[in-house]
Design an enzyme around this catalytic site. Structure first.
Site, PDB file in Angstrom:
ATOM      1  N   HIS A 187       0.776  -1.067   0.065  1.00 43.09           N
ATOM      2  CA  HIS A 187      -0.166  -0.163  -0.047  1.00 43.09           C
ATOM      3  C   HIS A 187       0.853   1.244   0.144  1.00 43.09           C
ATOM      4  CE1 HIS A 187      -3.674   2.325   1.010  1.00 43.09           C
ATOM      5  NE2 HIS A 187      -2.794   3.237   1.638  1.00 43.09           N
ATOM      6  N   GLU A 188       1.753   1.243   0.923  1.00 42.44           N
ATOM      7  CA  GLU A 188       2.790   2.365   0.959  1.00 42.44           C
ATOM      8  C   GLU A 188       3.657   2.566  -0.263  1.00 42.44           C
ATOM      9  OE1 GLU A 188       1.914   4.828   3.031  1.00 42.44           O
ATOM     10  OE2 GLU A 188       0.459   3.316   4.175  1.00 42.44           O
ATOM     11  N   HIS A 248       1.761   4.511  -2.978  1.00 43.27           N
ATOM     12  CA  HIS A 248       1.932   5.922  -2.466  1.00 43.27           C
ATOM     13  C   HIS A 248       3.203   6.532  -3.008  1.00 43.27           C
ATOM     14  CE1 HIS A 248      -1.717   6.834  -0.657  1.00 43.27           C
ATOM     15  NE2 HIS A 248      -1.696   5.846   0.330  1.00 43.27           N
ATOM     16  N   GLU A 293      -4.707   8.141  -3.280  1.00 42.55           N
ATOM     17  CA  GLU A 293      -4.977   6.549  -2.591  1.00 42.55           C
ATOM     18  C   GLU A 293      -5.372   5.523  -3.863  1.00 42.55           C
ATOM     19  OE1 GLU A 293      -5.737   4.187   0.440  1.00 42.55           O
ATOM     20  OE2 GLU A 293      -4.750   6.219   0.331  1.00 42.55           O
TER      21      GLU A 293
END
Length: 498
Positions: free
Chosen positions: A262-263, A266, A292
């Site tokens: 997830h990170e 980003h 997101e």
């Protein structure tokens, strides 16, 4: 003598470097700051926030920015993007006194330290006075920026320009009904039994595994770091310096995987911004919803695909033979896609995740409207979790205290997570049509084709387009929940036989 536009770019570079310094201090606060230094750090953050605010206001000294806006009004050049997006930020900042900005920054810095302690000790009362002050200040911010507008709309616009409760209410209503119905069908299906993955997985080995995973997905460790924190996050100071964190659990080797992916999503966005335009809106991300979308696309469409696990299962088995050597890629794929309501948002499945967001949206909107008092928040949280997700919340540390957002003053942020899910599904559907055998490439650990497509279509565009325009340009259609719901139905029909 510099032209007015060149002067503005020079000022923006100075602002960006100061903003990067502040972000670095805040990153340190979440990773390595000694517990006894929280008060001095809060004062430092407040002081720098006030100076940054003053520098933003100085952009229009002598009406310099006002004159540039008139020059570039109605134009669509790169220079126009820089001027118009800078003006948008300036206009909002100009509504806020420097003393207010400093007070809010100090309050949030103190609150984040207290929130971490309150969560650790399961003591909401410790955090409540700080949250009361934050809610008061955010109401004041909304009044200062636009006293005629609904306060929650003013805060939404900070994170997703143009987003309003008038859009969210019907969208969230449709999603809640559709996802609740889907959850009911899944719970009635005869699914395969989930695998057991408990054991002891040393943190050093987990950290090495997660670093390799991040690099394989495309995260450049020469221009970034991967560390640990209470709540995973990404921060950036420049496209050449992007920091991400994850969190580990020694009894669960897969606990960090989703957060890391997830990170990384980003971070790939931040590292893909055009360096030649650094410190200007041409090297800034569009909105938090679009941001997101990048993290959720990598976490879900990639990280929850069967072909991803066909590549990653041997990697897991190499580092932790027990139990992963005896498990197949399909076992892990099924485990990654299990659907079961859970207490923690960041650990929830794709069906119930947006229900978590709807709960938070309703609660923080009520706080801003004055319909809910902070002291009543835990009870309201627990009631909604039971009503919407059918879950009993045993204690506040896994309930109202689980998220960092409110302690950081980020009221109005949560809805962008759901927008991100919708954007992600729509972007990925287009990528699949554009890139031959896209998912098949994941099986070989090749994620470069997808990253290159995202770089071209989204990352390098900076703020050239607002979110709604960008989605139309990339996918050919306006934002719709249909691609997301179709994606879920198609995958879960295979997994659950519904």
């Amino acid at each position: 003598m510099l032209s007015p536009l060149s002067t503005l770019k020079q000022q923006l570079q100075s602002l960006g470097q100061l903003q990067g310094s502040l972000a670095l201090i805040e990153w340190d606060q979440e990773t390595y700051l000694p517990s006894g230094a929280s008060e001095s750090r809060a004062a430092m953050i407040g002081n720098l926030s006030s100076r940054l605010h003053a520098d933003v206001l100085a952009l229009n000294n002598g009406k310099a920015l006002t004159k540039l806006v008139k020059t570039y009004r109605g134009k669509h050049s790169e220079a126009a993007v820089i001027v118009n997006e800078t003006w948008r930020s300036y206009e909002r900042s100009a509504c806020l006194p420097g003393t207010f900005v400093e007070r809010l920054a100090k309050t949030c810095a103190r609150a984040q330290h207290t929130w971490a302690e309150a969560r650790h000790t399961n003591n909401f009362r410790l955090f409540a006075p700080h949250l009361e002050e934050i809610v008061k200040l955010k109401r004041e911010e909304a009044r200062l920026v636009n006293p005629k507008e609904h306060p929650y709309n003013v805060l939404l616009d900070t994170y997703e320009p143009g987003l309003r409760i008038e859009t969210l209410d019907p969208l969230f209503g449709e999603l809640e009904q559709t996802l609740t119905d889907l959850l009911g069908r899944l719970q009635q299906s005869k699914k395969k039994k989930d695998v057991t993955l408990k054991g002891h997985f040393p943190l050093t080995q987990q950290q090495e595994l997660n670093q390799k995973l991040a690099q394989t997905l495309g995260f450049n460790l020469g221009r970034g770091r991967l560390d640990a924190s209470t709540h995973p996050f990404t921060t950036n100071f420049h496209p050449t310096d992007v920091r991400i964190t994850t969190r580990y659990r020694e009894a669960d080797a897969l606990y960090a995987i989703g957060s890391t992916i997830h990170e990384v999503g980003h971070a790939l966005y931040e590292q893909g911004l055009p360096i030649e335009h650094a410190y200007t809106p041409l090297a800034e991300t569009v909105s938090l919803g679009i941001h997101e979308s990048q993290s959720r696309l990598w976490e879900n469409m990639v990280g929850r695909s069967l072909t991803f696990w066909q590549w990653f299962q041997p990697e897991l088995a190499r580092v932790f033979p027990k139990p992963f050597a005896r498990l197949s890629a399909e076992d892990l794929w099924r485990h990654a896609n299990r659907v079961s309501p859970s207490l923690i948002r960041t650990e929830s499945d794709e069906v119930t995740y947006n229900l978590h967001i709807i709960v938070r949206y309703q609660l923080e909107r009520a706080l801003m409207e004055g319909a809910l008092a902070v002291k009543d928040l835990p009870k309201a949280w627990n009631t909604k979790m039971k009503t919407v997700l059918g879950i009993h919340v045993p204690e506040d540390r896994v309930g109202v205290l689980q998220d960092v957002h409110w302690s950081g003053g980020m009221i109005g942020y949560f809805p962008t997570y759901t927008l991100g899910n919708l954007y992600a599904a729509q972007f990925f559907a287009k990528a699949e049509k554009t890139i031959p055998r896209l998912e098949a490439s994941f099986r070989k650990g090749n994620f470069g084709h997808l990253l290159a497509w995202l770089r071209q279509e989204i990352h390098t565009q900076g703020k050239r387009y607002r979110a709604d325009v960008l989605v139309r340009r990339v996918t050919g259609s306006p934002l719709s929940p249909k691609p997301f719901l179709n994606y879920l139905e198609q995958k879960l029909a295979e997994l659950y036989g519904i």
